[in-house]
Design an enzyme around this catalytic site. Structure first.
Site, mmCIF file in Angstrom:
data_model
loop_
_atom_site.group_PDB
_atom_site.id
_atom_site.type_symbol
_atom_site.label_atom_id
_atom_site.label_comp_id
_atom_site.label_asym_id
_atom_site.label_seq_id
_atom_site.Cartn_x
_atom_site.Cartn_y
_atom_site.Cartn_z
ATOM 1 N N CYS A 1 0.836 -1.207 0.000
ATOM 2 C CA CYS A 1 0.000 0.000 0.000
ATOM 3 C C CYS A 1 0.876 1.264 0.000
ATOM 4 O O CYS A 1 1.440 1.632 -1.029
ATOM 5 C CB CYS A 1 -0.977 -0.043 1.161
ATOM 6 S SG CYS A 1 -2.299 1.199 1.047
ATOM 7 N N HIS B 1 -3.824 -5.245 0.909
ATOM 8 C CA HIS B 1 -3.311 -5.557 2.251
ATOM 9 C C HIS B 1 -3.475 -7.044 2.572
ATOM 10 O O HIS B 1 -4.452 -7.448 3.220
ATOM 11 C CB HIS B 1 -4.069 -4.745 3.307
ATOM 12 C CG HIS B 1 -3.713 -3.301 3.350
ATOM 13 N ND1 HIS B 1 -2.600 -2.833 4.020
ATOM 14 C CD2 HIS B 1 -4.314 -2.218 2.809
ATOM 15 C CE1 HIS B 1 -2.542 -1.512 3.891
ATOM 16 N NE2 HIS B 1 -3.568 -1.113 3.163
ATOM 17 N N GLU C 1 -1.908 -8.533 4.774
ATOM 18 C CA GLU C 1 -1.700 -8.674 6.225
ATOM 19 C C GLU C 1 -2.953 -8.391 7.039
ATOM 20 O O GLU C 1 -3.047 -8.795 8.206
ATOM 21 C CB GLU C 1 -0.553 -7.753 6.678
ATOM 22 C CG GLU C 1 -0.909 -6.282 6.836
ATOM 23 C CD GLU C 1 -0.932 -5.486 5.550
ATOM 24 O OE1 GLU C 1 -0.863 -4.244 5.619
ATOM 25 O OE2 GLU C 1 -1.029 -6.094 4.465
#
Length: 247
Positions: A105, A192, A194
């Site tokens: 990002c 993302h 994560e």
């Protein structure tokens, strides 16, 4: 964890560019912890060193770690703060030295800016929820691979012009530059992998007053979709380990 073959040690430098808001940290962890959890599931042999870049903690040298990964951030790569400028120079140095780098990002946007690309507020507005991207081309480290990839997203800026020597690997109409690479040592991912869905939901609800209602509800509804986060972390690890490193 799919990767059952024992791998040699590999030290990942985590360039943390923001922190999770304190009330959410107990449930979700901080951004460095999110990244490390995902990487560890893909490769248990990795070790880590965290640098809180947003607090002016930067590595002394690009060779401190074998490879690097940069977290997302609420800040903009177009900010004129000291740490943003310092990080930009560090990413430039990584490129010059061909050190393996993955930008998530904000980290992808910094990679683009550092080498002459352009990052702007997206004309299409906020990107939230689960987004599907088409794969424009594949690389050897993209295993397993399908027709596309789904990831959680959370951004209002995006890369609108690519730097020289940069390839567009995946994207969609909303965000054409969803996954990019520069040379063989730098990879950028706008999504993302994560994030967990509960954390993504918290972010969306927190921004209820600034995201248009229709987009907000669309983002919340999209959380019912499955994501390819585990697959993307496998891609990231393969990329880091396969990127050539100049001595």
């Amino acid at each position: 964890m799919r990767n059952q073959t024992r791998q040699p040690a590999f030290r990942v430098g985590v360039l943390q560019c923001d922190e999770v808001r304190e009330p959410w940290r107990a449930d979700h962890g901080d951004y460095d912890e999110m990244l490390i959890r995902g990487l560890r599931r893909a490769d248990a042999a990795l070790t880590y060193q965290v640098f809180r870049v947003f607090e002016n903690e930067l590595p002394a040298d690009v060779r401190v770690c074998d490879g690097w990964i940069t977290s997302g951030s609420r800040y903009s790569v177009n900010d004129e703060s000291d740490w943003t400028t310092a990080l930009c120079r560090f990413v430039q140095a990584l490129g010059v030295e061909s050190r393996p780098y993955v930008g998530i990002c904000y980290g992808m946007q910094m990679m683009a800016k550092a080498f002459g690309g352009r990052v702007q507020l997206a004309e299409s507005g906020w990107g939230i929820g689960v987004a599907s991207s088409d794969l424009y081309e594949t690389q050897p480290w993209m295993v397993p691979v399908g027709d596309g990839v789904r990831l959680l997203i959370s951004h209002k800026e995006q890369v609108t012009a690519l730097p020289e020597c940069t390839r567009r690997l995946a994207g969609n109409r909303f965000c054409p530059n969803g996954i990019i690479s520069r040379g063989r040592s730098m990879l950028g991912i706008q999504g993302h992998p994560e994030f967990g869905k509960d954390y993504a939901r918290s972010l969306i609800e927190f921004r209820r007053d600034i995201i248009p209602p229709a987009r907000l509800e669309q983002g919340l509804e999209s959380l019912a979709l499955e994501t390819d986060s585990e697959q993307v972390f496998e891609w990231i690890v393969r990329f880091l380990r396969s990127a050539p490193v100049l001595a």
